[in-house]
Design a protein around this motif. Structure first.
Motif, PDB file in Angstrom:
ATOM      1  N   GLN A 187       0.826  -1.204   0.000  1.00  0.00           N
ATOM      2  CA  GLN A 187       0.000   0.000   0.000  1.00  0.00           C
ATOM      3  C   GLN A 187       0.864   1.260   0.000  1.00  0.00           C
ATOM      4  N   ALA A 190       2.271   1.697  -3.489  1.00  0.00           N
ATOM      5  CA  ALA A 190       1.261   2.190  -4.420  1.00  0.00           C
ATOM      6  C   ALA A 190       1.052   3.697  -4.244  1.00  0.00           C
ATOM      7  N   ALA A 191       1.035   4.160  -3.005  1.00  0.00           N
ATOM      8  CA  ALA A 191       0.875   5.593  -2.732  1.00  0.00           C
ATOM      9  C   ALA A 191       2.088   6.371  -3.229  1.00  0.00           C
ATOM     10  N   ALA A 193       4.140   5.509  -5.697  1.00  0.00           N
ATOM     11  CA  ALA A 193       4.110   5.521  -7.157  1.00  0.00           C
ATOM     12  C   ALA A 193       3.104   6.537  -7.679  1.00  0.00           C
ATOM     13  N   ALA A 194       1.943   6.620  -7.048  1.00  0.00           N
ATOM     14  CA  ALA A 194       0.902   7.534  -7.501  1.00  0.00           C
ATOM     15  C   ALA A 194       1.318   8.986  -7.336  1.00  0.00           C
ATOM     16  N   ALA A 195       2.110   9.279  -6.311  1.00  0.00           N
ATOM     17  CA  ALA A 195       2.509  10.657  -6.033  1.00  0.00           C
ATOM     18  C   ALA A 195       3.822  11.046  -6.701  1.00  0.00           C
ATOM     19  N   SER A 196       4.529  10.078  -7.286  1.00  0.00           N
ATOM     20  CA  SER A 196       5.861  10.339  -7.825  1.00  0.00           C
ATOM     21  C   SER A 196       5.835  11.228  -9.069  1.00  0.00           C
ATOM     22  N   HIS A 197       6.840  12.116  -9.144  1.00  0.00           N
ATOM     23  CA  HIS A 197       7.055  12.928 -10.344  1.00  0.00           C
ATOM     24  C   HIS A 197       8.497  12.766 -10.842  1.00  0.00           C
ATOM     25  N   ARG A 201       9.205   6.801 -11.673  1.00  0.00           N
ATOM     26  CA  ARG A 201       7.789   6.541 -11.413  1.00  0.00           C
ATOM     27  C   ARG A 201       7.308   5.255 -12.085  1.00  0.00           C
ATOM     28  N   SER A 202       7.694   5.030 -13.333  1.00  0.00           N
ATOM     29  CA  SER A 202       7.209   3.837 -14.037  1.00  0.00           C
ATOM     30  C   SER A 202       7.714   2.570 -13.372  1.00  0.00           C
ATOM     31  N   GLU A 205       5.612   2.041 -10.263  1.00  0.00           N
ATOM     32  CA  GLU A 205       4.299   1.528 -10.651  1.00  0.00           C
ATOM     33  C   GLU A 205       4.367   0.052 -11.012  1.00  0.00           C
ATOM     34  N   SER A 208       4.815  -1.982  -7.870  1.00  0.00           N
ATOM     35  CA  SER A 208       3.571  -1.954  -7.109  1.00  0.00           C
ATOM     36  C   SER A 208       2.565  -2.954  -7.670  1.00  0.00           C
TER      37      SER A 208
END
Length: 250
Positions: A187, A190-191, A193-197, A201-202, A205, A208
């Protein structure tokens, strides 16, 4: 040498072992390293060269007094992997850097007051090598978004490693506890990865998604080797390596 070796656990050592076994360190997904416009402070850099590995702490590598970063152009004969370390990377929480012999490779480090004036080289056999430094008075240009992701991922990686180690090697808890730990870490990943800039990031993801699928008890990170290798390489190139906090063992 101006610093002593410590017991800090760096995952970069795993990457270096893979390099020396004949696997090249994956290229960083994001551009990191000293500012490309930084003015060098030595017009004609002294080339350091040798044959075979130097061992640690390596050979003399003088650093100009006002240098704040360095790019070392490293070349070696053959097509096997190599590793280069400036000073005592573990004590500085920096990383050795590696690649594959056969063509010049630029390797970048920040220079800190505690950076030791030595260079350690690991190559296969008696391969000839050379290291040409370009020192700069400009600071090493850390990618701060990548640094934040590397720090956050190191916490997730630590949690997963400790779950596997505590269950499989030390028998500290049962499979129910192992799954609860892996669920929590998944979890968090996943959080993240979703917030990464950042440039990883890929990879975050991808890992995850893999971790969220069917699992084998004690092998939480099965199937993520490639993505993990790219993340490790990117964090190493940014000189913000993954530092693992071990819950079990000495």
């Amino acid at each position: 040498m101006r610093s002593s070796r410590s017991a800090v656990i760096l995952t970069s050592l795993v990457a270096i072992a893979a390099v020396l076994a004949g696997c090249a360190t994956p290229a960083s997904p994001s551009g990191t390293g000293p500012n490309e416009t930084a003015a060098p402070i030595v017009a004609e850099p002294d080339v350091v060269s040798g044959e075979g590995s130097t061992g640690f702490p390596g050979i003399a590598f003088p650093i100009p007094e006002d240098a704040k970063s360095v790019v070392i152009t490293f070349e070696c004969d053959g097509s096997d992997g190599f590793s280069v370390e400036l000073g005592d990377s573990m004590a500085l929480r920096q990383s050795p850097l590696g690649g594959t012999c056969g063509e010049p490779t630029d390797l970048a480090w920040p220079i800190l007051p505690a950076t030791g004036e030595t260079l350690s080289v690991m190559v296969t056999g008696e391969a000839a090598w050379s290291a040409t430094p370009t020192f700069s008075t400009e600071e090493f240009a850390y990618d701060r978004e990548l640094e934040a992701d590397c720090t956050a991922f190191a916490a997730v990686y630590s949690a997963l490693t400790n779950a596997d180690s505590g269950f499989g090697h030390y028998g500290a808890f049962d499979e129910t506890e192992w799954r609860a730990r892996v669920d929590a870490a998944t979890q968090d990943l996943a959080a993240l990865a979703a917030a990464s800039h950042s440039g990883i990031r890929s990879e975050l993801e991808s890992m995850s998604a893999t971790l969220a699928s069917d699992r084998v008890a004690g092998q939480s990170m099965a199937g993520v080797d490639d993505a993990l290798g790219r993340v490790t390489a990117a964090c190493n190139a940014n000189q913000t390596p993954l530092v693992i906090s071990a819950e079990f063992g000495g």
